[in-house]
Design a protein around this motif. Structure first.
Motif, PDB file in Angstrom:
ATOM      1  N   LYS A 184     -16.025  -5.764  14.719  1.00 51.49           N
ATOM      2  CA  LYS A 184     -15.727  -6.340  16.028  1.00 51.49           C
ATOM      3  C   LYS A 184     -14.703  -7.463  15.901  1.00 51.49           C
ATOM      4  O   LYS A 184     -13.792  -7.592  16.738  1.00 51.49           O
ATOM      5  N   LEU A 185     -14.846  -8.269  14.857  1.00 50.79           N
ATOM      6  CA  LEU A 185     -13.887  -9.355  14.626  1.00 50.79           C
ATOM      7  C   LEU A 185     -12.497  -8.788  14.342  1.00 50.79           C
ATOM      8  O   LEU A 185     -11.506  -9.224  14.930  1.00 50.79           O
ATOM      9  N   PHE A 186     -12.429  -7.801  13.447  1.00 53.91           N
ATOM     10  CA  PHE A 186     -11.135  -7.229  13.078  1.00 53.91           C
ATOM     11  C   PHE A 186     -10.477  -6.552  14.269  1.00 53.91           C
ATOM     12  O   PHE A 186      -9.264  -6.649  14.475  1.00 53.91           O
ATOM     13  N   ALA A 187     -11.283  -5.841  15.072  1.00 50.55           N
ATOM     14  CA  ALA A 187     -10.729  -5.128  16.227  1.00 50.55           C
ATOM     15  C   ALA A 187     -10.191  -6.093  17.270  1.00 50.55           C
ATOM     16  O   ALA A 187      -9.200  -5.810  17.947  1.00 50.55           O
ATOM     17  N   ALA A 188     -10.847  -7.252  17.415  1.00 54.96           N
ATOM     18  CA  ALA A 188     -10.459  -8.201  18.458  1.00 54.96           C
ATOM     19  C   ALA A 188      -9.248  -9.044  18.065  1.00 54.96           C
ATOM     20  O   ALA A 188      -8.575  -9.599  18.938  1.00 54.96           O
ATOM     21  N   THR A 189      -8.964  -9.160  16.773  1.00 58.18           N
ATOM     22  CA  THR A 189      -7.922 -10.087  16.333  1.00 58.18           C
ATOM     23  C   THR A 189      -6.728  -9.414  15.648  1.00 58.18           C
ATOM     24  O   THR A 189      -5.716 -10.066  15.409  1.00 58.18           O
ATOM     25  N   ALA A 190      -6.829  -8.132  15.326  1.00 61.57           N
ATOM     26  CA  ALA A 190      -5.746  -7.466  14.595  1.00 61.57           C
ATOM     27  C   ALA A 190      -4.488  -7.366  15.453  1.00 61.57           C
ATOM     28  O   ALA A 190      -4.551  -7.140  16.663  1.00 61.57           O
ATOM     29  N   SER A 191      -3.347  -7.527  14.813  1.00 59.90           N
ATOM     30  CA  SER A 191      -2.072  -7.335  15.495  1.00 59.90           C
ATOM     31  C   SER A 191      -1.823  -5.845  15.689  1.00 59.90           C
ATOM     32  O   SER A 191      -2.483  -5.003  15.078  1.00 59.90           O
ATOM     33  N   ASP A 192      -0.854  -5.512  16.551  1.00 53.40           N
ATOM     34  CA  ASP A 192      -0.552  -4.097  16.776  1.00 53.40           C
ATOM     35  C   ASP A 192      -0.014  -3.442  15.506  1.00 53.40           C
ATOM     36  O   ASP A 192      -0.379  -2.314  15.176  1.00 53.40           O
ATOM     37  N   ILE A 193       0.877  -4.143  14.815  1.00 47.05           N
ATOM     38  CA  ILE A 193       1.296  -3.701  13.490  1.00 47.05           C
ATOM     39  C   ILE A 193       1.427  -4.917  12.589  1.00 47.05           C
ATOM     40  O   ILE A 193       1.779  -6.009  13.045  1.00 47.05           O
ATOM     41  N   SER A 194       1.125  -4.722  11.323  1.00 48.26           N
ATOM     42  CA  SER A 194       1.227  -5.791  10.339  1.00 48.26           C
ATOM     43  C   SER A 194       2.135  -5.339   9.210  1.00 48.26           C
ATOM     44  O   SER A 194       1.915  -4.272   8.620  1.00 48.26           O
ATOM     45  N   VAL A 195       3.167  -6.138   8.940  1.00 45.84           N
ATOM     46  CA  VAL A 195       4.089  -5.830   7.843  1.00 45.84           C
ATOM     47  C   VAL A 195       3.680  -6.685   6.649  1.00 45.84           C
ATOM     48  O   VAL A 195       3.687  -7.914   6.715  1.00 45.84           O
ATOM     49  N   GLN A 196       3.312  -6.027   5.563  1.00 47.93           N
ATOM     50  CA  GLN A 196       2.743  -6.699   4.409  1.00 47.93           C
ATOM     51  C   GLN A 196       3.569  -6.439   3.161  1.00 47.93           C
ATOM     52  O   GLN A 196       4.385  -5.511   3.136  1.00 47.93           O
ATOM     53  N   PRO A 197       3.364  -7.239   2.108  1.00 43.02           N
ATOM     54  CA  PRO A 197       4.124  -7.041   0.868  1.00 43.02           C
ATOM     55  C   PRO A 197       3.892  -5.651   0.285  1.00 43.02           C
ATOM     56  O   PRO A 197       2.911  -4.978   0.633  1.00 43.02           O
ATOM     57  N   PRO A 198       4.776  -5.208  -0.589  1.00 42.21           N
ATOM     58  CA  PRO A 198       4.609  -3.880  -1.209  1.00 42.21           C
ATOM     59  C   PRO A 198       3.252  -3.772  -1.905  1.00 42.21           C
ATOM     60  O   PRO A 198       2.736  -4.745  -2.455  1.00 42.21           O
ATOM     61  N   LYS A 199       2.694  -2.578  -1.873  1.00 43.68           N
ATOM     62  CA  LYS A 199       1.407  -2.339  -2.513  1.00 43.68           C
ATOM     63  C   LYS A 199       1.576  -2.428  -4.024  1.00 43.68           C
ATOM     64  O   LYS A 199       2.499  -1.833  -4.591  1.00 43.68           O
ATOM     65  N   PRO A 200       0.691  -3.191  -4.720  1.00 45.09           N
ATOM     66  CA  PRO A 200       0.828  -3.308  -6.177  1.00 45.09           C
ATOM     67  C   PRO A 200       0.561  -1.972  -6.857  1.00 45.09           C
ATOM     68  O   PRO A 200      -0.131  -1.099  -6.321  1.00 45.09           O
ATOM     69  N   ALA A 201       1.111  -1.815  -8.040  1.00 44.52           N
ATOM     70  CA  ALA A 201       0.898  -0.594  -8.801  1.00 44.52           C
ATOM     71  C   ALA A 201      -0.578  -0.433  -9.143  1.00 44.52           C
ATOM     72  O   ALA A 201      -1.318  -1.414  -9.261  1.00 44.52           O
ATOM     73  N   ASP A 202      -1.008   0.815  -9.300  1.00 47.44           N
ATOM     74  CA  ASP A 202      -2.423   1.090  -9.565  1.00 47.44           C
ATOM     75  C   ASP A 202      -2.903   0.444 -10.852  1.00 47.44           C
ATOM     76  O   ASP A 202      -4.075   0.071 -10.969  1.00 47.44           O
ATOM     77  N   ASP A 203      -2.019   0.311 -11.853  1.00 39.84           N
ATOM     78  CA  ASP A 203      -2.419  -0.260 -13.138  1.00 39.84           C
ATOM     79  C   ASP A 203      -2.174  -1.763 -13.212  1.00 39.84           C
ATOM     80  O   ASP A 203      -2.315  -2.380 -14.259  1.00 39.84           O
ATOM     81  N   GLU A 204      -1.800  -2.358 -12.085  1.00 37.99           N
ATOM     82  CA  GLU A 204      -1.506  -3.795 -12.048  1.00 37.99           C
ATOM     83  C   GLU A 204      -2.744  -4.562 -11.597  1.00 37.99           C
ATOM     84  O   GLU A 204      -3.152  -4.481 -10.436  1.00 37.99           O
TER      85      GLU A 204
END
Length: 360
Positions: free
Chosen positions: A47-67
């Motif tokens: 409920k908290l996440f649904a009420a406060t999330a932005s329409d889209i969020s631009v985030q840093p690149p996803k780290p490598a799986d072995d990182e």
């Protein structure tokens, strides 16, 4: 006749039946209590996440799986000009650069004690921003206006006995940074128990990141396009270098992270349920074996007056059905009590869940 015989036999052996009943109650209570608690906790955060999330969020690149992230690692960032670039995407009404890190702690310099939860919920420090879905609002004082001011959430301030004008120190890998509380912010939605502190944007960038950057850019649409369309247009504008997530994807990721954090308790409680099931199974088999052995004469008399094997077996199975239905019903009721107890336990270690919000 069959039902009367079964009821008479059931209540004639109260001691043994009570032990079997307890075994069923404990098994069901552990399972139902665990599932109710985990569903309640997950629903509260959803409920908290649904009420406060932005329409889209631009985030840093996803780290490598072995990182593997290290404790002293600098938070991943996106460049500051990215906010203007996202704002230029068709359908975006506003794009706001956000700084939010979880690698800093709050300390009361007067007592040198931690401010906020010591376990469970996190301590988050970031920049104050005015967004269409801000999870907090200023209810006392004002927003941070210079490099020496800080806004603290009301729940944390109350627990720590702090107010406007008091001192708070932010400690992180770059050093110790003293501030004066200029404002108190109250949650507009469910408070998960986290400690939140806000600085002005320039100070947050310098102290928390060491550069003029953001940890994410939060964009809100003007209603002319769906979130999926906004995501597609943003990816077309920025390329695939950054992660772009819709509100639904943000909610799913955050809910999954919370669920993973609760898994240790969930599986531990289900383990106890499994043990209760095994012990209870042996106890119930032993109980009914003894009851049948003791009723040899009664069973012989029933057969002598015309009772069939099926009727005799049915009599015993009816007793088992009564035991199962009664034990399961009581187990669900006890399980709700277990769920409430787990909620109180989590509240004691820093989370803020409400027993009135039970998800059954």
């Amino acid at each position: 006749m069959l039902l009367r015989t079964s009821l008479r036999s059931f209540f004639a052996h109260k001691g043994r039946m009570a032990l079997s009943l307890i075994a069923v109650v404990l098994s069901v209570a552990f399972v139902s209590g665990t599932l109710v608690f985990s569903n309640t906790a997950t629903s509260t955060f959803s409920k908290l996440f649904a009420a406060t999330a932005s329409d889209i969020s631009v985030q840093p690149p996803k780290p490598a799986d072995d990182e593997e992230p290290q404790a002293g690692d600098k938070p991943a960032t996106v460049p500051a000009p990215l906010a203007q670039q996202v704002a230029s995407v068709p359908g975006v009404k506003t794009a706001i650069g956000q700084v939010m890190v979880g690698n800093a702690i709050l300390v009361n310099p007067a007592t040198n004690k931690l401010v906020g939860p010591t376990s469970g919920a996190p301590t988050l420090v970031g920049n104050w921003t005015d967004t269409p879905r801000n999870p907090v609002k200023i209810t006392s004082g004002h927003v941070p206006q210079n490099s020496g001011e800080l806004v603290l959430d009301a729940d944390t301030a109350k627990k720590a006995g702090l107010g406007i004008g008091d001192k708070v120190r932010v400690d992180n890998a770059t050093g110790q940074h003293p501030y004066t509380i200029a404002g108190i912010a109250t949650f507009t939605t469910t408070n998960p128990g986290a400690a939140l502190a806000f600085l002005d944007t320039a100070t947050a960038q310098q102290v928390l990141l060491g550069e003029q950057a953001y940890t994410s850019v939060e964009a809100f649409g003007d209603g002319s396009r769906s979130n999926d369309r906004l995501k597609a247009d943003t990816l077309a504008e920025l390329g695939s270098r950054y992660q772009v997530k819709t509100a639904a994807e943000q909610k799913a990721d955050n809910t999954k992270a919370i669920g993973s954090g609760l898994d240790f308790m969930k599986y531990a409680m289900l383990g106890f349920a499994g043990i209760s099931l095994i012990v209870g199974g042996f106890l119930i088999i032993n109980t009914f074996s003894m009851l049948v052995a003791q009723r040899t004469r009664e069973i012989g008399l029933l057969r002598a007056i015309g009772g069939s094997r099926r009727q005799v077996n049915g009599s015993v199975l009816v007793e088992a059905l009564i035991l199962g239905v009664l034990g399961s019903t009581l187990g669900v009721a006890v399980g709700l009590g277990v769920a409430v107890g787990l909620i109180k336990l989590m509240n004691a270690i820093g989370m803020d869940l409400k027993a009135s919000d039970l998800e059954i």
